[in-house]
Enzyme design. Structure first.
Site, PDB file in Angstrom:
ATOM      1  N   LYS A 128      30.070 -14.653  20.504  1.00 61.18           N
ATOM      2  CA  LYS A 128      29.317 -14.374  21.715  1.00 61.18           C
ATOM      3  C   LYS A 128      29.288 -12.884  22.024  1.00 61.18           C
ATOM      4  O   LYS A 128      28.409 -12.403  22.714  1.00 61.18           O
ATOM      5  CB  LYS A 128      29.970 -15.091  22.915  1.00 61.18           C
ATOM      6  N   GLY A 129      30.298 -12.145  21.559  1.00 62.75           N
ATOM      7  CA  GLY A 129      30.538 -10.777  22.011  1.00 62.75           C
ATOM      8  C   GLY A 129      29.367  -9.814  21.931  1.00 62.75           C
ATOM      9  O   GLY A 129      29.245  -8.916  22.750  1.00 62.75           O
TER      10      GLY A 129
ATOM     11  N   ASP B 112      29.697  -6.423  18.136  1.00 63.72           N
ATOM     12  CA  ASP B 112      30.285  -5.730  19.281  1.00 63.72           C
ATOM     13  C   ASP B 112      31.419  -4.790  18.874  1.00 63.72           C
ATOM     14  O   ASP B 112      31.486  -3.652  19.314  1.00 63.72           O
ATOM     15  CB  ASP B 112      30.773  -6.733  20.348  1.00 63.72           C
TER      16      ASP B 112
ATOM     17  N   ASP C 270      37.462  -4.802  14.329  1.00 60.05           N
ATOM     18  CA  ASP C 270      38.892  -4.665  14.592  1.00 60.05           C
ATOM     19  C   ASP C 270      39.626  -4.759  13.247  1.00 60.05           C
ATOM     20  O   ASP C 270      39.721  -3.765  12.528  1.00 60.05           O
ATOM     21  CB  ASP C 270      39.272  -5.779  15.574  1.00 60.05           C
TER      22      ASP C 270
ATOM     23  N   LYS D 248      37.489   0.027  15.742  1.00 62.57           N
ATOM     24  CA  LYS D 248      38.926   0.348  15.867  1.00 62.57           C
ATOM     25  C   LYS D 248      39.487   0.493  14.459  1.00 62.57           C
ATOM     26  O   LYS D 248      40.150  -0.412  13.945  1.00 62.57           O
ATOM     27  CB  LYS D 248      39.665  -0.809  16.568  1.00 62.57           C
TER      28      LYS D 248
ATOM     29  N   PHE E  32      43.037  -2.979  23.679  1.00 60.70           N
ATOM     30  CA  PHE E  32      42.214  -4.169  23.862  1.00 60.70           C
ATOM     31  C   PHE E  32      41.193  -3.851  24.947  1.00 60.70           C
ATOM     32  O   PHE E  32      41.543  -3.396  26.032  1.00 60.70           O
ATOM     33  CB  PHE E  32      43.057  -5.394  24.235  1.00 60.70           C
ATOM     34  N   VAL E  33      39.920  -4.030  24.625  1.00 58.54           N
ATOM     35  CA  VAL E  33      38.858  -3.651  25.557  1.00 58.54           C
ATOM     36  C   VAL E  33      38.039  -4.866  25.991  1.00 58.54           C
ATOM     37  O   VAL E  33      37.943  -5.862  25.271  1.00 58.54           O
ATOM     38  CB  VAL E  33      37.928  -2.566  24.958  1.00 58.54           C
TER      39      VAL E  33
ATOM     40  N   ARG F 133      32.880 -10.485  30.305  1.00 58.22           N
ATOM     41  CA  ARG F 133      31.740 -10.146  29.441  1.00 58.22           C
ATOM     42  C   ARG F 133      30.620  -9.464  30.229  1.00 58.22           C
ATOM     43  O   ARG F 133      29.815  -8.731  29.677  1.00 58.22           O
ATOM     44  CB  ARG F 133      31.164 -11.410  28.786  1.00 58.22           C
TER      45      ARG F 133
HETATM   46  P1  IMP Z   1      37.891  -8.646  13.456  1.00 59.34           P
HETATM   47  O1  IMP Z   1      37.519  -9.834  12.607  1.00 59.34           O
HETATM   48  O2  IMP Z   1      39.381  -8.527  13.615  1.00 59.34           O
HETATM   49  O3  IMP Z   1      37.248  -7.364  13.033  1.00 59.34           O
HETATM   50  O4  IMP Z   1      37.493  -8.977  14.933  1.00 59.34           O
HETATM   51  C1  IMP Z   1      36.258  -8.971  15.370  1.00 59.34           C
HETATM   52  C2  IMP Z   1      36.138  -9.795  16.630  1.00 59.34           C
HETATM   53  O5  IMP Z   1      37.365  -9.856  17.386  1.00 59.34           O
HETATM   54  C3  IMP Z   1      35.134  -9.141  17.505  1.00 59.34           C
HETATM   55  O6  IMP Z   1      33.842  -9.570  17.203  1.00 59.34           O
HETATM   56  C4  IMP Z   1      35.613  -9.528  18.898  1.00 59.34           C
HETATM   57  O7  IMP Z   1      35.038 -10.755  19.267  1.00 59.34           O
HETATM   58  C5  IMP Z   1      37.106  -9.684  18.759  1.00 59.34           C
HETATM   59  N1  IMP Z   1      37.833  -8.483  19.243  1.00 59.34           N
HETATM   60  C6  IMP Z   1      38.454  -7.537  18.515  1.00 59.34           C
HETATM   61  N2  IMP Z   1      38.990  -6.571  19.288  1.00 59.34           N
HETATM   62  C7  IMP Z   1      38.664  -6.905  20.549  1.00 59.34           C
HETATM   63  C8  IMP Z   1      38.912  -6.269  21.827  1.00 59.34           C
HETATM   64  O8  IMP Z   1      39.529  -5.186  21.968  1.00 59.34           O
HETATM   65  N3  IMP Z   1      38.412  -6.918  22.912  1.00 59.34           N
HETATM   66  C9  IMP Z   1      37.722  -8.088  22.829  1.00 59.34           C
HETATM   67  N4  IMP Z   1      37.467  -8.705  21.670  1.00 59.34           N
HETATM   68  C10 IMP Z   1      37.933  -8.120  20.531  1.00 59.34           C
HETATM   69 MG    MG Z   2      32.615 -10.867  18.451  1.00 54.95          MG
END
Ligand code: IMP
Ligand code: MG
Length: 185
Positions: free
Chosen positions: A51-52, A108, A111, A139, A160-161, A173
């Protein structure tokens, strides 16, 4: 807990504004121009990861002038709170074929990199004409898989944002800016 305490608790979690509404909008206008230059009139398909990325998608699609279709996919990596489960699941797939399309993934935040690494693999196997990734936030210090976006609007530290589509436990959101979440409050 009474109503007032609930509202105060909700607000106390918003520690500080990290990226303002104005900064986000200015960066998106620049990104829109960059997309127009890359595709030079060719039609594109913007794929937003729900959803982000729904808020970011709404702004990016209005900042581009090339012919543009939109589509959505849902992937889940964060199941509760601020910790990643490390498992990425595609819970809703695209409703269309992307063969020979110029696909632009709109995300969005990157991470650990796991979500996009998996999604890119899946979409590349479907033979798009091209595939690029645009992320609002990055990040890099948190990466566990080697993944780099083609365009990243803001690099942020390991915080964490919330806001502008990003949630904590499905809340926040709707904030129009990116804020740091207060894990201590
Ligand atoms: P990744 O697979 O670890 O790169 O994570 C990606 C997903 O984790 C993003 O699409 C977000 O939905 C969630 N996410 C990662 N960091 C944050 C944060 O700081 N705040 C909110 N959601 C996050
Ligand atoms: Mg996301």
């Amino acid at each position: 807990m009474n109503q007032n305490e609930l509202i105060t608790g909700y607000k106390n979690k918003i520690k500080r504004v990290l990226i303002s509404q104005e900064e986000i909008q200015a960066a998106i206008q620049k990104a829109g121009k960059a997309i127009d230059e890359i595709y030079d009139g060719r039609p594109i398909l913007l794929v937003s990861i729900l959803k982000g990325a729904f808020v970011f998608m709404a702004d990016v699609c209005r900042a581009v002038n090339v012919p543009c279709e939109i589509a959505f996919m849902c992937a889940k990596s964060y199941y509760a709170g601020t910790q990643s489960s490390g498992v990425v699941k595609i819970t809703m797939d695209l409703d269309r074929d992307i063969t020979d399309c110029h696909v632009v993934i709109i995300e969005d935040i990157i991470d650990t990199g796991r979500t996009l690494n998996d999604i890119v693999k899946v979409l590349k196997s479907r033979n798009p004409a091209s595939l690029r990734v645009i992320t609002l936030l990055d990040k890099p210090s948190r990466r566990v898989v080697d993944f780099k976006a083609d365009l990243s609007l803001f690099t942020i530290p390991d915080l964490f944002v919330i806001g502008y589509g990003l949630d904590c436990g499905e809340l926040y959101r709707n904030l129009p800016y990116i804020a740091e979440y207060n894990t201590d409050a």
